[in-house]
Design a protein around this motif. Structure first.
Motif, short mmCIF file in Angstrom:
data_model
loop_
_atom_site.label_atom_id
_atom_site.label_comp_id
_atom_site.label_asym_id
_atom_site.label_seq_id
_atom_site.Cartn_x
_atom_site.Cartn_y
_atom_site.Cartn_z
N GLY A 86 0.30 12.29 -8.23
CA GLY A 86 1.54 11.68 -8.69
C GLY A 86 2.59 11.73 -7.61
N HIS A 87 3.78 11.17 -7.93
CA HIS A 87 4.88 11.23 -6.97
C HIS A 87 5.19 12.66 -6.59
CE1 HIS A 87 6.48 7.20 -6.50
NE2 HIS A 87 6.16 6.96 -7.76
N THR A 88 5.24 13.50 -7.63
CA THR A 88 5.57 14.90 -7.41
C THR A 88 4.48 15.74 -8.05
OG1 THR A 88 6.77 15.01 -9.48
CG2 THR A 88 8.05 14.43 -7.52
N GLU A 89 4.49 16.99 -7.72
CA GLU A 89 3.44 17.84 -8.25
C GLU A 89 3.57 17.98 -9.76
OE1 GLU A 89 2.99 21.55 -6.17
OE2 GLU A 89 1.61 22.27 -7.72
N SER A 90 4.82 18.10 -10.23
CA SER A 90 4.97 18.30 -11.68
C SER A 90 4.53 17.05 -12.43
CB SER A 90 6.41 18.67 -12.02
OG SER A 90 7.27 17.61 -11.66
N GLU A 91 4.80 15.89 -11.83
CA GLU A 91 4.35 14.65 -12.48
C GLU A 91 2.83 14.63 -12.54
OE1 GLU A 91 5.23 9.89 -12.00
OE2 GLU A 91 4.07 11.00 -10.55
N ALA A 92 2.21 15.06 -11.43
CA ALA A 92 0.75 15.08 -11.36
C ALA A 92 0.19 16.01 -12.42
CB ALA A 92 0.30 15.50 -9.97
N VAL A 93 0.84 17.17 -12.55
CA VAL A 93 0.37 18.14 -13.56
C VAL A 93 0.47 17.53 -14.96
CG1 VAL A 93 0.89 20.34 -14.67
CG2 VAL A 93 0.87 20.18 -12.17
N ASN A 94 1.59 16.84 -15.22
CA ASN A 94 1.75 16.20 -16.53
C ASN A 94 0.67 15.16 -16.78
OD1 ASN A 94 3.95 17.69 -17.23
ND2 ASN A 94 5.44 16.18 -16.41
N LYS A 95 0.31 14.46 -15.71
CA LYS A 95 -0.68 13.40 -15.87
C LYS A 95 -2.04 13.93 -16.30
CE LYS A 95 0.76 9.66 -12.77
NZ LYS A 95 0.40 9.03 -11.50
N THR A 96 -2.34 15.17 -15.89
CA THR A 96 -3.66 15.70 -16.24
C THR A 96 -3.84 15.79 -17.75
OG1 THR A 96 -2.89 17.97 -16.13
CG2 THR A 96 -3.83 17.05 -14.12
N ASP A 97 -2.74 15.86 -18.48
CA ASP A 97 -2.83 15.91 -19.94
C ASP A 97 -3.55 14.71 -20.52
OD1 ASP A 97 -1.51 18.24 -19.89
OD2 ASP A 97 0.46 17.44 -20.49
N GLY A 98 -3.40 13.59 -19.82
CA GLY A 98 -3.99 12.36 -20.35
C GLY A 98 -5.50 12.30 -20.24
N LEU A 99 -6.09 13.14 -19.41
CA LEU A 99 -7.53 13.07 -19.19
C LEU A 99 -8.28 13.72 -20.36
CD1 LEU A 99 -7.54 14.10 -15.43
CD2 LEU A 99 -7.62 11.79 -16.39
N GLY A 156 0.82 -1.21 0.00
CA GLY A 156 0.00 0.00 0.00
C GLY A 156 0.85 1.25 0.00
N PHE A 157 1.95 1.21 0.77
CA PHE A 157 2.82 2.38 0.83
C PHE A 157 3.46 2.61 -0.54
CE2 PHE A 157 7.02 4.24 1.53
CZ PHE A 157 6.65 5.41 2.17
N ASN A 158 3.97 1.53 -1.14
CA ASN A 158 4.60 1.65 -2.45
C ASN A 158 3.65 2.24 -3.47
OD1 ASN A 158 7.25 0.99 -2.33
ND2 ASN A 158 6.85 -1.23 -2.36
N GLU A 159 2.41 1.75 -3.43
CA GLU A 159 1.44 2.25 -4.39
C GLU A 159 1.00 3.65 -3.99
OE1 GLU A 159 0.66 0.88 -7.15
OE2 GLU A 159 1.80 -0.97 -6.80
N GLY A 160 0.93 3.84 -2.67
CA GLY A 160 0.40 5.11 -2.17
C GLY A 160 1.27 6.30 -2.53
N ILE A 161 2.61 6.08 -2.58
CA ILE A 161 3.46 7.24 -2.84
C ILE A 161 3.25 7.77 -4.25
CG2 ILE A 161 5.23 6.89 -1.09
CD1 ILE A 161 6.88 5.47 -3.17
N SER A 162 2.64 6.98 -5.13
CA SER A 162 2.33 7.52 -6.45
C SER A 162 1.10 8.43 -6.39
CB SER A 162 2.13 6.40 -7.47
OG SER A 162 1.00 5.66 -7.13
N PHE A 163 0.50 8.53 -5.20
CA PHE A 163 -0.62 9.45 -5.02
C PHE A 163 -0.24 10.58 -4.05
CE2 PHE A 163 -2.53 5.50 -6.34
CZ PHE A 163 -3.55 5.89 -7.20
N ALA A 164 1.06 10.73 -3.84
CA ALA A 164 1.49 11.60 -2.76
C ALA A 164 1.14 13.07 -3.01
CB ALA A 164 2.99 11.45 -2.54
N GLU A 165 1.35 13.52 -4.21
CA GLU A 165 1.14 14.94 -4.49
C GLU A 165 0.02 15.09 -5.52
OE1 GLU A 165 2.77 17.49 -3.17
OE2 GLU A 165 4.18 16.28 -1.98
N THR A 166 -0.71 16.19 -5.42
CA THR A 166 -1.70 16.44 -6.46
C THR A 166 -1.28 17.66 -7.27
OG1 THR A 166 -3.00 17.77 -4.93
CG2 THR A 166 -3.66 15.49 -5.20
#
Lengths: 108, 529
Positions: free
Chosen positions: B423-436, B336-346
């Motif tokens: 995402g792990h980091t905020e910038s990663e999270a921001v990049n991910k929003t492109d996919g939606l 859960g922790f391993n998976e959870g850190i990919s949700f660490a930042e929004t």
């Protein structure tokens, strides 16, 4: 050192062997076994024997059948099973070895 | 020789003198205590009894009563139980009598569980003292009661001779010394324990009797309480497992959706594939099943044990189960922790577009509707109105959007699309929003938009959400599609301002932006305009 205790411990060790040996000659009642063991001064009180008989029976070394008696209720008539015989052979062997070992040490 | 008692021994009837009977009874009791708990013990007891009968018969024939002398000589032949040790290898010899003292529950002097007399034996004291103490302390918020229960569970019962020996420590006197001092008394081992430790004063005895009576009542009440509690435990465990099976194995549809927006757990397993690393999915399923089922099985087992009040050698099994359970929780936590850190930042991206304006009324139409997805698997979080729909063929996720209307500060109508991901980091999270993928279009005064956005195949779900905010100036009429109820009920939700949500409850399809915010416009008043 407590001599009596030491002797009791020795007797205790060979008691089961003695019971099997008595039964190897012929099948008999518990009171017959007791008589022989008492004569040989292996046991002091009869109560010692009964738990051992139960245990050896449960271990499959002995079996018994009920025999009618003239003056009372039926009695248990014990005999060795095949397994009991094999077990006794092993005990015979180790007794022989034990006696030899002790003799070896004593006569050295 | 005033009285004789008839007894049946080994199938033969004997007349026994009263005094002889007492000695014989104690002797048989001692033999019973000695063997009854051992394997095959009852057979041994029977054998000894027949032998006793045989001895009496040989001494007496069938006439006359058995005398004290007969009994004593019989005991001389058969021996006292403590002398049997000579041939009983399971028992430690008398030479090992200076054992370390341990605390046990005393089965030979018990009122409820033998806890008090066990403590008394340990401290060389009188059980009455502890009984009174426990009753007194029960008055303090039941402290005594719970301490008693705890000790009852924690302390083992002294069942074998060696346990009894360590219960009494060095004060334990197996028959021999007694025989020296009192030649006539053939009271044997059991009686010895009791004589040494419960020979309280008369008052003590009276108190003990009162406690014994109270103890029986207490015991019955406790049993009833335990049975009720046990039944509750069994039912709880059983129902929980049943629900688990219905929801996750039989997957009875709607088993867990309380209403249209309720949580639907039956697709949790499918949804898992989109949330976490696929390699971890089987592990998560196995581990969470163990984590959930094991305690339920334990509940059922404890319940059954309480109802039927049996002892079992379950220490090792329980320990193994506990270790397995703790380990699965630990493993689950690590995964859960391993998976959870990919949700660490929004992170979020916001795009604002100005809408053209030719008249006062703005029309809002839905394009692709959630209702058309109804054959897909749905996973919803309750109260969040966060609904995810799985499309197994396309491997896509469809997620409901949030929608809100606010007053704009200027004269412009604007639409704001805000996408959020984790995402792990905020910038990663921001990049991910492109996919939606969220589709909307504007034709004149009409806004067409989907009720949901798409999380495309191959893109891991990252707590994504898309919120649409319409900013409209005061005086603008906003008119929703013919049937806005579905939209209003489930998909329109204000992200930040709750007051709007309650006004959306109204089934009105025409609303007007006023200085006080959005207000419903009735058909009547709209015709007036």
């Amino acid at each position: 050192m407590d001599l009596e205790n030491n002797k009791a411990q020795m007797r205790k060790g060979i008691l089961e062997y003695c019971i099997l040996s008595v039964l190897s000659r012929n099948s008999c009642y518990a009171s017959d076994i007791i008589k022989e063991l008492k004569e040989a001064e292996v046991i002091v009180v009869e109560g010692t024997l009964y738990p051992l008989l139960t245990r050896q029976k449960n271990a499959g070394l002995l079996s018994y059948r009920w025999e009618e008696s003239q003056q009372g209720p039926p009695r248990k008539y014990y005999e060795l099973t095949e397994e009991g015989r094999k077990y006794l052979t092993e005990l015979d062997k180790s007794w022989q070895e034990l006696v030899e070992s002790v003799n070896l040490i004593r006569t050295r | 020789m005033d009285k004789t008692i008839n007894i049946n021994l080994g199938g033969i009837l004997f007349q026994v003198d009263e005094e002889a009977f007492r000695i014989l009874r104690d002797y048989l009791q001692a033999i019973n205590n000695r063997f009854a708990h051992l394997q095959g013990g009852h057979e041994t007891i029977e054998d000894i009894e027949s032998r006793i009968a045989e001895i009496f018969q040989s001494q007496k024939g069938s006439a006359g009563a058995v005398t004290k002398e007969n009994v004593e000589s019989m005991i001389g032949i058969i021996g006292k139980p403590e002398d049997f040790d000579q041939g009983w290898p399971d028992q430690p010899g008398p030479s090992i009598s200076s054992q370390k003292k341990r605390m046990f529950r005393n089965p030979e002097d018990k009122i409820i569980g033998g806890v008090c007399s066990g403590i008394a034996a340990y401290l060389d004291s009188d059980p009455v003292l502890f009984r009174i103490l426990f009753v007194l302390f029960t008055a303090f918020f039941g402290v005594g009661f719970f301490v008693y229960l705890g000790l009852w569970i924690a302390l083992p019962e002294a069942r074998t001779d060696s346990q009894k020996r360590s219960m009494y420590g060095n004060n334990y006197n197996p028959g021999k010394s007694d025989r020296k001092t009192d030649e006539n008394s053939l009271v044997v081992s059991t009686a010895n324990y009791i004589s040494g430790y419960t020979s309280s004063s008369k008052l003590g005895n009276a108190i003990n009797e009162v406690f014994r009576a109270l103890g029986r009542v207490f015991y019955i009440v406790l049993r009833i309480f335990l049975i009720i509690f046990g039944v509750a435990l069994v039912l709880t465990g059983f129902l929980a497992i049943l629900l688990f099976v219905i929801v996750f194995i039989i997957r009875y549809p709607g088993a867990f959706s309380f209403d249209s927006s309720g949580v639907n757990l039956i697709y949790l397993k499918d949804f898992l594939n989109y949330i976490v690393n696929p390699a971890a999915v089987p592990w998560i399923i196995i581990l969470s099943t163990i984590t959930f089922i094991l305690p339920m099985l334990a509940l059922i087992y404890w319940g059954v044990k309480m109802i039927f009040w049996f002892r079992a050698r379950d220490g090792v099994v329980s320990l193994v189960a506990l270790v397995v359970w703790v380990m699965s929780i630990a493993a689950l936590s690590i995964i859960g922790f391993n998976e959870g850190i990919s949700f660490a930042e929004t992170g979020k991206t916001t795009i604002e577009t100005v809408l053209p304006k030719s008249q006062d009324t703005l029309y809002v139409m839905t394009d692709k509707k959630i209702a058309d997805l109804k054959y897909d698997k749905q996973f919803s979080l309750p109260h969040e109105q966060y609904s995810v729909f799985l499309n197994d063929q396309k491997k896509e996720l469809y997620i409901r959007t949030y929608f809100a209307v606010e007053r704009s500060d200027d004269k412009l109508r604007r639409i704001e699309i805000r996408k959020r991901s984790a995402g792990h980091t905020e910038s990663e999270a921001v990049n991910k929003t492109d996919g939606l993928i969220f589709n909307y279009s504007i034709k004149g005064d009409t806004l067409f938009m989907d009720e949901y956005f798409t999380c495309p195949a191959g893109r891991k779900w990252s707590a994504d959400n898309v919120g649409i905010k319409l900013y409209i100036p005061t005086g603008t009429i906003i008119k929703f599609e013919k049937n806005p109820r579905v939209l209003l009920h489930s998909s329109f939700r204000n992200e930040d301002d709750d007051y709007l949500e309650s006004s959306w409850e109204s089934r009105n399809s025409v609303w007007a932006m006023t200085d006080n915010g959005l207000e419903p416009v009735t058909e009547h008043s709209s015709k007036q305009k």
